[in-house]
Enzyme design. Structure first.
Site, PDB file in Angstrom:
ATOM      1  N   GLU A   1       0.823  -1.205   0.000  1.00  0.00           N
ATOM      2  CA  GLU A   1       0.000   0.000   0.000  1.00  0.00           C
ATOM      3  C   GLU A   1       0.861   1.261   0.000  1.00  0.00           C
ATOM      4  O   GLU A   1       0.429   2.314  -0.466  1.00  0.00           O
ATOM      5  CB  GLU A   1      -0.913  -0.004   1.233  1.00  0.00           C
ATOM      6  CG  GLU A   1      -2.380   0.042   0.880  1.00  0.00           C
ATOM      7  CD  GLU A   1      -3.293  -0.059   2.089  1.00  0.00           C
ATOM      8  OE1 GLU A   1      -4.262  -0.823   1.991  1.00  0.00           O
ATOM      9  OE2 GLU A   1      -3.062   0.600   3.106  1.00  0.00           O
TER      10      GLU A   1
ATOM     11  N   HIS B   1       7.863 -26.645  -1.221  1.00  0.00           N
ATOM     12  CA  HIS B   1       7.254 -27.784  -1.917  1.00  0.00           C
ATOM     13  C   HIS B   1       6.125 -27.350  -2.849  1.00  0.00           C
ATOM     14  O   HIS B   1       5.382 -28.174  -3.359  1.00  0.00           O
ATOM     15  CB  HIS B   1       6.756 -28.806  -0.891  1.00  0.00           C
ATOM     16  CG  HIS B   1       7.881 -29.355  -0.065  1.00  0.00           C
ATOM     17  ND1 HIS B   1       8.440 -30.587  -0.263  1.00  0.00           N
ATOM     18  CD2 HIS B   1       8.590 -28.787   0.946  1.00  0.00           C
ATOM     19  CE1 HIS B   1       9.423 -30.772   0.592  1.00  0.00           C
ATOM     20  NE2 HIS B   1       9.542 -29.697   1.344  1.00  0.00           N
TER      21      HIS B   1
ATOM     22  N   LYS C   1     -14.219   0.090  -3.907  1.00  0.00           N
ATOM     23  CA  LYS C   1     -15.333   0.467  -3.023  1.00  0.00           C
ATOM     24  C   LYS C   1     -16.383   1.239  -3.816  1.00  0.00           C
ATOM     25  O   LYS C   1     -17.585   1.022  -3.669  1.00  0.00           O
ATOM     26  CB  LYS C   1     -14.827   1.355  -1.883  1.00  0.00           C
ATOM     27  CG  LYS C   1     -13.916   0.644  -0.901  1.00  0.00           C
ATOM     28  CD  LYS C   1     -13.581   1.559   0.263  1.00  0.00           C
ATOM     29  CE  LYS C   1     -12.423   1.010   1.045  1.00  0.00           C
ATOM     30  NZ  LYS C   1     -11.853   1.968   1.979  1.00  0.00           N
TER      31      LYS C   1
HETATM   32  O1  PA5 Z   1      -3.964   1.087   5.706  1.00  0.00           O
HETATM   33  C1  PA5 Z   1      -5.095   1.459   5.456  1.00  0.00           C
HETATM   34  O2  PA5 Z   1      -5.407   2.654   5.432  1.00  0.00           O
HETATM   35  C2  PA5 Z   1      -6.197   0.476   5.174  1.00  0.00           C
HETATM   36  O3  PA5 Z   1      -5.750  -0.823   5.099  1.00  0.00           O
HETATM   37  C3  PA5 Z   1      -7.225   0.546   6.295  1.00  0.00           C
HETATM   38  O4  PA5 Z   1      -6.609   0.218   7.503  1.00  0.00           O
HETATM   39  C4  PA5 Z   1      -8.383  -0.385   6.024  1.00  0.00           C
HETATM   40  O5  PA5 Z   1      -8.974  -0.084   4.793  1.00  0.00           O
HETATM   41  C5  PA5 Z   1      -9.421  -0.283   7.106  1.00  0.00           C
HETATM   42  O6  PA5 Z   1      -9.876   1.020   7.221  1.00  0.00           O
HETATM   43  P1  PA5 Z   1     -10.620   1.505   8.496  1.00  0.00           P
HETATM   44  O7  PA5 Z   1      -9.709   1.402   9.663  1.00  0.00           O
HETATM   45  O8  PA5 Z   1     -10.990   2.924   8.185  1.00  0.00           O
HETATM   46  O9  PA5 Z   1     -11.826   0.635   8.665  1.00  0.00           O
END
Ligand code: PA5
Length: 443
Positions: free
Chosen positions: A285, A306, A420
């Site tokens: 990310e 494996h 989303k």
């Molecule tokens: O790193 C990030 O921003 C995402 O992985 C969020 O943690 C994830 O989408 C969950 O979001 P939230 O904590 O708003 O529910």
């Protein structure tokens, strides 16, 4: 202190220093808050700024859950999920759910998928159990988590009564906004705040990770201490060669520039499976944007030798490996002697199982290096809270530096919104009418 070994990563280890100036500039930009994404730098000095009073608050809440619940469900996804699970699984018994004699609540995870069977089976499993819930969401609006929480809240209230439910449901969310905050305030749940300036994937050392880890019975003081010591060990004043995060960030960028587009994080301990998952999110990310970024992959060895071993040994030469090597296991188990020796393995009798594992590790490293796969090793003394705290901060700091070397904003994740938007349009969410029409025309 965890050690980084890069002797088998580059033709000449001194090559790492070619990025020394750029790393120093990245470190400076992080420290001065002049880098892209500078509104999300709260993780940088988080370990050293956590007070013992704050940790006591978390432990007090954990105690309420521990003394009132046989099971605690942690609802969260991505950064609101993986860090806690990584630490709990790395520290816990591999058969925790079978061997638990009631001294710690069972920790289950939900809100990280939309599997109907998963959620159904979870609700069935929880029938008759004295369970509590930690609802973790920074935005407070994430669909996966909100869905699980709806189910869990209802079931908890029905099974345990409204008053007890109020005691054993805890929220970890934004200070002001989002549905999780609104619900927590309305119901009067105990709640913890996720700081605005800490992004999800960097939030394991906030209550997002610390509360579930404390509920599971682990020592969060030591975890934070380990991270704080690594914060000091990776400070900008530490010479480049002695700073493991700086060197790791430099080497992976050098390898990327040489065409090594995939990094495989390897463990030789099944307990580290979720540490790999946490790392994948952290790096994926942070770096996968602007049409750039090393693809973070992960394997569990020797299991995956494996299955994936062939590809790694002889497939396209676009990969490098980073191995998390644990020096000393917690328990001792010897390879047994067998009178008949039908399997011919008596030459191993009396050796520790870990010695066999270490030879698998060394043999794999040499084979993969011979096959053109550069290799780095991150050596951890043992899997305890202190060392895991170090490991977490080591990777976080390296990730910040590495993303800046790659010239991306390591602290945003605009790409996560695309699915989303489509999902809401397809589901006909109010406010998405135009998108719904457009997407239907594409089908
Ligand atoms: O790193 C990030 O921003 C995402 O992985 C969020 O943690 C994830 O989408 C969950 O979001 P939230 O904590 O708003 O529910």
């Amino acid at each position: 202190m965890i050690k980084l070994d890069i002797t088998k990563a580059l033709e000449n280890a001194a090559q790492a220093a070619t990025l020394k100036e750029k790393v120093a500039a990245a470190q400076e930009a992080l420290e001065n808050g002049t880098c892209p994404g500078n509104d999300f730098l709260g993780w940088l000095h988080l370990p050293s700024s956590i007070t013992s009073a704050f940790l006591s608050e978390i432990k007090a809440c954990a105690e309420v859950l521990r003394s009132n619940c046989d099971t605690v469900v942690v609802a969260g996804i991505g950064g609101s999920y993986l860090g806690a699970r990584a630490v709990i699984e790395a520290l816990g018994n591999s058969f925790a759910w079978l061997t638990n004699k009631g001294e710690n609540p069972d920790i289950l995870f939900a809100g990280n998928n939309i599997g109907e069977d998963y959620l159904y089976e979870l609700t069935q499993y929880l029938k008759g159990r004295n369970f509590g819930v930690i609802n973790i969401s920074k935005s407070g609006t994430t669909t996966e988590t909100a869905l699980a929480f709806r189910l869990l809240k209802k079931q908890c209230e029905e099974q345990r009564g409204k008053e007890m439910a109020r005691k054993v449901i805890v929220a970890v969310t934004d200070a002001k906004k989002g549905a999780a905050r609104t619900t927590a305030d309305k119901e009067g749940y105990t709640s913890f705040i996720i700081p605005d300036n800490v992004g999800g994937r960097f939030s394991v050392l906030t209550p997002v990770g610390l509360l579930p880890i404390a509920v599971a019975g682990f020592d969060i003081d030591k975890l934070v201490q380990g991270a704080a010591d690594m914060e000091a060990a990776t400070a900008p004043t530490v010479p480049f060669e002695e700073n493991p995060s700086a060197v790791y960030a430099a080497v992976r960028n050098i390898l990327y520039a040489q065409g090594k587009k995939i990094e495989i994080l390897v463990n030789f301990q099944p307990k580290l499976h979720f540490m790999n998952e946490w790392w994948k999110q952290l790096y994926g990310e942070s770096e996968g944007k602007d049409l750039k970024g090393i693809f973070p992959a992960a394997v569990d060895f020797s299991t995956d030798l494996h299955s994936m071993g062939q590809w790694i040994q002889e497939g396209e030469r676009s990969i490098f490996e980073t191995v998390i090597s644990v020096d000393t296991p917690e328990h001792t188990l010897l390879f047994p002697h067998d009178e008949e020796n039908l399997d011919g393995l008596n030459f191993l009798a009396g050796k520790r199982v870990d010695e066999v594992n270490k030879m698998a590790e060394l043999g794999t490293q040499l084979a993969h290096v011979d096959g053109g796969v550069p290799n780095m090793r991150v050596v951890v003394d043992r899997l305890d809270e202190y060392n895991l705290g170090q490991l977490i901060y080591f990777f976080e700091k390296a990730c910040g530096i590495s993303g800046l070397l790659l010239e991306v904003n390591p602290f945003n994740q605009p790409g996560v919104e695309a699915y989303k938007k489509n999902m809401f349009a397809l589901l006909g969410k109010p406010g998405y009418e135009k998108e719904t029409e457009a997407i239907k025309n594409r089908l």
